[in-house]
Design an enzyme around this catalytic site. Structure first.
Site, PDB file in Angstrom:
ATOM      1  N   SER A  46       0.835  -1.189   0.063  1.00 20.97           N
ATOM      2  CA  SER A  46      -0.139  -0.440  -0.200  1.00 20.97           C
ATOM      3  C   SER A  46       0.876   1.184  -0.280  1.00 20.97           C
ATOM      4  O   SER A  46       1.862   1.279   0.699  1.00 20.97           O
ATOM      5  CB  SER A  46      -0.738   0.124   0.678  1.00 20.97           C
ATOM      6  OG  SER A  46      -2.116   1.689   1.169  1.00 20.97           O
ATOM      7  N   HIS A 104      -1.426  -1.096  -4.012  1.00 25.32           N
ATOM      8  CA  HIS A 104      -2.930  -0.609  -3.825  1.00 25.32           C
ATOM      9  C   HIS A 104      -2.928   0.932  -3.323  1.00 25.32           C
ATOM     10  O   HIS A 104      -2.071   1.685  -2.569  1.00 25.32           O
ATOM     11  CB  HIS A 104      -3.277  -1.537  -2.213  1.00 25.32           C
ATOM     12  CG  HIS A 104      -4.016  -1.216  -1.247  1.00 25.32           C
ATOM     13  ND1 HIS A 104      -5.310  -2.422  -2.126  1.00 25.32           N
ATOM     14  CD2 HIS A 104      -4.156  -0.431  -0.505  1.00 25.32           C
ATOM     15  CE1 HIS A 104      -6.369  -1.669  -0.879  1.00 25.32           C
ATOM     16  NE2 HIS A 104      -5.496  -0.541  -0.587  1.00 25.32           N
ATOM     17  N   ASP A 130      -4.626   4.221  -2.059  1.00 27.96           N
ATOM     18  CA  ASP A 130      -5.990   4.476  -0.734  1.00 27.96           C
ATOM     19  C   ASP A 130      -6.202   6.101  -1.593  1.00 27.96           C
ATOM     20  O   ASP A 130      -5.326   7.016  -0.667  1.00 27.96           O
ATOM     21  CB  ASP A 130      -5.196   4.198   0.239  1.00 27.96           C
ATOM     22  CG  ASP A 130      -5.462   2.860   0.782  1.00 27.96           C
ATOM     23  OD1 ASP A 130      -6.339   2.134   1.145  1.00 27.96           O
ATOM     24  OD2 ASP A 130      -3.841   2.506   1.158  1.00 27.96           O
ATOM     25  N   MET A 150      -9.078   8.680  -0.129  1.00 27.11           N
ATOM     26  CA  MET A 150     -10.220   9.072   0.926  1.00 27.11           C
ATOM     27  C   MET A 150     -10.154  11.034   0.942  1.00 27.11           C
ATOM     28  O   MET A 150      -9.540  11.287   0.782  1.00 27.11           O
ATOM     29  CB  MET A 150      -8.796   9.368   2.728  1.00 27.11           C
ATOM     30  CG  MET A 150      -8.444   7.619   2.344  1.00 27.11           C
ATOM     31  SD  MET A 150      -7.524   7.610   4.068  1.00 27.11           S
ATOM     32  CE  MET A 150      -6.574   6.324   3.615  1.00 27.11           C
ATOM     33  N   HIS A 202      -8.524   1.456  -4.145  1.00 30.76           N
ATOM     34  CA  HIS A 202      -9.265   2.116  -2.760  1.00 30.76           C
ATOM     35  C   HIS A 202     -10.017   3.120  -1.755  1.00 30.76           C
ATOM     36  O   HIS A 202      -9.346   3.834  -2.126  1.00 30.76           O
ATOM     37  CB  HIS A 202      -8.389   0.756  -1.565  1.00 30.76           C
ATOM     38  CG  HIS A 202      -9.737   1.047  -0.383  1.00 30.76           C
ATOM     39  ND1 HIS A 202      -8.904   0.505   0.999  1.00 30.76           N
ATOM     40  CD2 HIS A 202     -10.319   0.975   0.137  1.00 30.76           C
ATOM     41  CE1 HIS A 202      -9.514   0.536   2.085  1.00 30.76           C
ATOM     42  NE2 HIS A 202     -11.299   0.621   1.214  1.00 30.76           N
ATOM     43  N   MET A 212     -12.343   4.621  -0.552  1.00 31.80           N
ATOM     44  CA  MET A 212     -13.198   5.620   0.668  1.00 31.80           C
ATOM     45  C   MET A 212     -13.781   6.957   0.979  1.00 31.80           C
ATOM     46  O   MET A 212     -12.844   7.928   1.199  1.00 31.80           O
ATOM     47  CB  MET A 212     -11.562   5.037   1.571  1.00 31.80           C
ATOM     48  CG  MET A 212     -11.921   3.957   2.014  1.00 31.80           C
ATOM     49  SD  MET A 212     -10.187   3.871   2.919  1.00 31.80           S
ATOM     50  CE  MET A 212      -8.328   3.708   1.927  1.00 31.80           C
ATOM     51  N   MET A 245     -12.349  -5.104   5.496  1.00 30.85           N
ATOM     52  CA  MET A 245     -10.883  -4.492   6.447  1.00 30.85           C
ATOM     53  C   MET A 245     -10.617  -4.735   7.688  1.00 30.85           C
ATOM     54  O   MET A 245     -11.574  -5.388   8.374  1.00 30.85           O
ATOM     55  CB  MET A 245     -11.690  -2.933   6.684  1.00 30.85           C
ATOM     56  CG  MET A 245     -11.952  -1.603   5.302  1.00 30.85           C
ATOM     57  SD  MET A 245     -10.548  -2.289   4.418  1.00 30.85           S
ATOM     58  CE  MET A 245      -9.190  -1.205   5.527  1.00 30.85           C
ATOM     59  N   ASP A 270      -7.054  -5.982   4.521  1.00 33.16           N
ATOM     60  CA  ASP A 270      -6.080  -4.026   4.688  1.00 33.16           C
ATOM     61  C   ASP A 270      -6.106  -4.353   5.855  1.00 33.16           C
ATOM     62  O   ASP A 270      -7.165  -4.011   6.475  1.00 33.16           O
ATOM     63  CB  ASP A 270      -6.874  -3.952   3.433  1.00 33.16           C
ATOM     64  CG  ASP A 270      -6.182  -2.315   3.345  1.00 33.16           C
ATOM     65  OD1 ASP A 270      -5.737  -1.780   4.065  1.00 33.16           O
ATOM     66  OD2 ASP A 270      -6.550  -1.526   1.915  1.00 33.16           O
TER      67      ASP A 270
HETATM   68  C1  DX5 Z   1      -5.835   2.300   5.550  1.00 30.96           C
HETATM   69  C2  DX5 Z   1      -5.862   1.915   4.308  1.00 30.96           C
HETATM   70  C3  DX5 Z   1      -4.266   0.576   3.868  1.00 30.96           C
HETATM   71  C4  DX5 Z   1      -3.318   1.146   4.874  1.00 30.96           C
HETATM   72  C5  DX5 Z   1      -3.142  -0.102   5.690  1.00 30.96           C
HETATM   73  O1  DX5 Z   1      -7.930   3.179   5.511  1.00 30.96           O
HETATM   74  O2  DX5 Z   1      -7.242   0.771   3.993  1.00 30.96           O
HETATM   75  O3  DX5 Z   1      -4.550   0.369   2.805  1.00 30.96           O
HETATM   76  O4  DX5 Z   1      -2.311   1.341   3.683  1.00 30.96           O
HETATM   77  O5  DX5 Z   1      -1.868   0.517   6.147  1.00 30.96           O
HETATM   78  P1  DX5 Z   1      -1.005  -1.469   7.335  1.00 30.96           P
HETATM   79  O6  DX5 Z   1      -0.459  -1.496   6.609  1.00 30.96           O
HETATM   80  O7  DX5 Z   1      -0.269   0.398   7.786  1.00 30.96           O
HETATM   81  O8  DX5 Z   1      -2.185  -0.801   8.377  1.00 30.96           O
HETATM   82 ZN    ZN Z   2      -6.104   0.319   1.326  1.00 30.30          ZN
END
Ligand code: DX5
Ligand code: ZN
Length: 217
Positions: free
Chosen positions: A9, A34, A36, A38, A67, A69, A138, A176
């Site tokens: 990620s 990956h 993210d 947000m 991903h 969010m 998650m 994740d």
């Molecule tokens: C969290 C993200 C993850 C994040 C995971 O909201 O969706 O993808 O990068 O990070 P680690 O592996 O550090 O828990």
């Molecule tokens: Zn993620």
């Protein structure tokens, strides 16, 4: 079961040099990264948008797992597909037309995925299982990297893996949040094949050694 796939990620990568973080993943022979996204509403944090994904696509041929969010993911699938996403995953929790959005993602030429927060039961995604390429469970509350793995998500993984088996489906089952070698082994035993890892990968003293150890799960 599919061999274990490690998906770093980029949230835990170098945000001033995202292309270098993606290049490291490619150099290790890993096929996916990956990303993210947000919005500061669905989760209490902000990252980046389609412009950044498009810029990263200029220098990377990796499979981009995006991903979302977001409170309104249905409004953003087109821009992320145009930016070069290979797969777009959307959360089940906000209210919008989930089935229609999953279909639109496929029509845009991307794979699709449905995502569940820790508080959301497996049953919430059950009716959609036959139309997805990936189910993401998650294993932390989304929003931030570096949180602790939620072991209470293991029964949810087992339930979804069981539905996959009994219905002859072949979506990927992904986790994740808080994934390292130890927690990945537990998820693997529960039927998981795809493992997002931020902190444990980019924070490893030797990411190549980490990836090699991971492949032996
Ligand atoms: C969290 C993200 C993850 C994040 C995971 O909201 O969706 O993808 O990068 O990070 P680690 O592996 O550090 O828990
Ligand atoms: Zn993620």
């Amino acid at each position: 079961m599919l061999p274990p796939l490690l998906v770093p990620s980029i949230l835990a990568g170098d945000h001033a040099r995202l292309a270098d973080s993606a290049a490291l993943v490619a150099r290790l022979g890993l096929p996916r990264i990956h990303l993210d996204i947000m919005d500061g509403h669905f989760v209490p944090n902000l990252t980046f948008g389609p412009g950044t994904v498009a810029a990263l696509r200029q220098s990377s041929r990796l499979f981009f797992e995006v991903h979302l969010m977001l409170d309104e993911p249905d409004r953003y699938v087109e821009p992320f597909a145009a930016a070069g996403a290979s797969l777009i995953s959307i959360h089940i929790e906000p209210s919008y037309d989930h089935a229609d959005t999953l279909t639109r993602i496929k029509k845009l030429g991307c794979q699709n995925g449905i995502v569940l927060n820790p508080g959301t039961p497996a049953a919430a995604v059950e009716p959609l299982l036959n139309r997805v390429d990936l189910v993401l469970v998650m294993t932390v509350q989304p929003g931030f990297g570096g949180q602790s793995f939620r072991r209470d998500m293991l029964p949810k993984l087992e339930q979804i893996a069981e539905w996959r088996r009994t219905r002859g489906l072949n979506f990927r089952l992904e986790v994740d949040g808080g994934i390292d070698l130890a927690t990945a082994a537990e998820c693997r035993a529960a039927g998981t094949d795809t493992f997002v890892a931020g902190t444990s990968f980019f924070g490893a003293p030797d990411p190549a050694a980490f990836a090699a150890a991971f492949a032996k799960l």
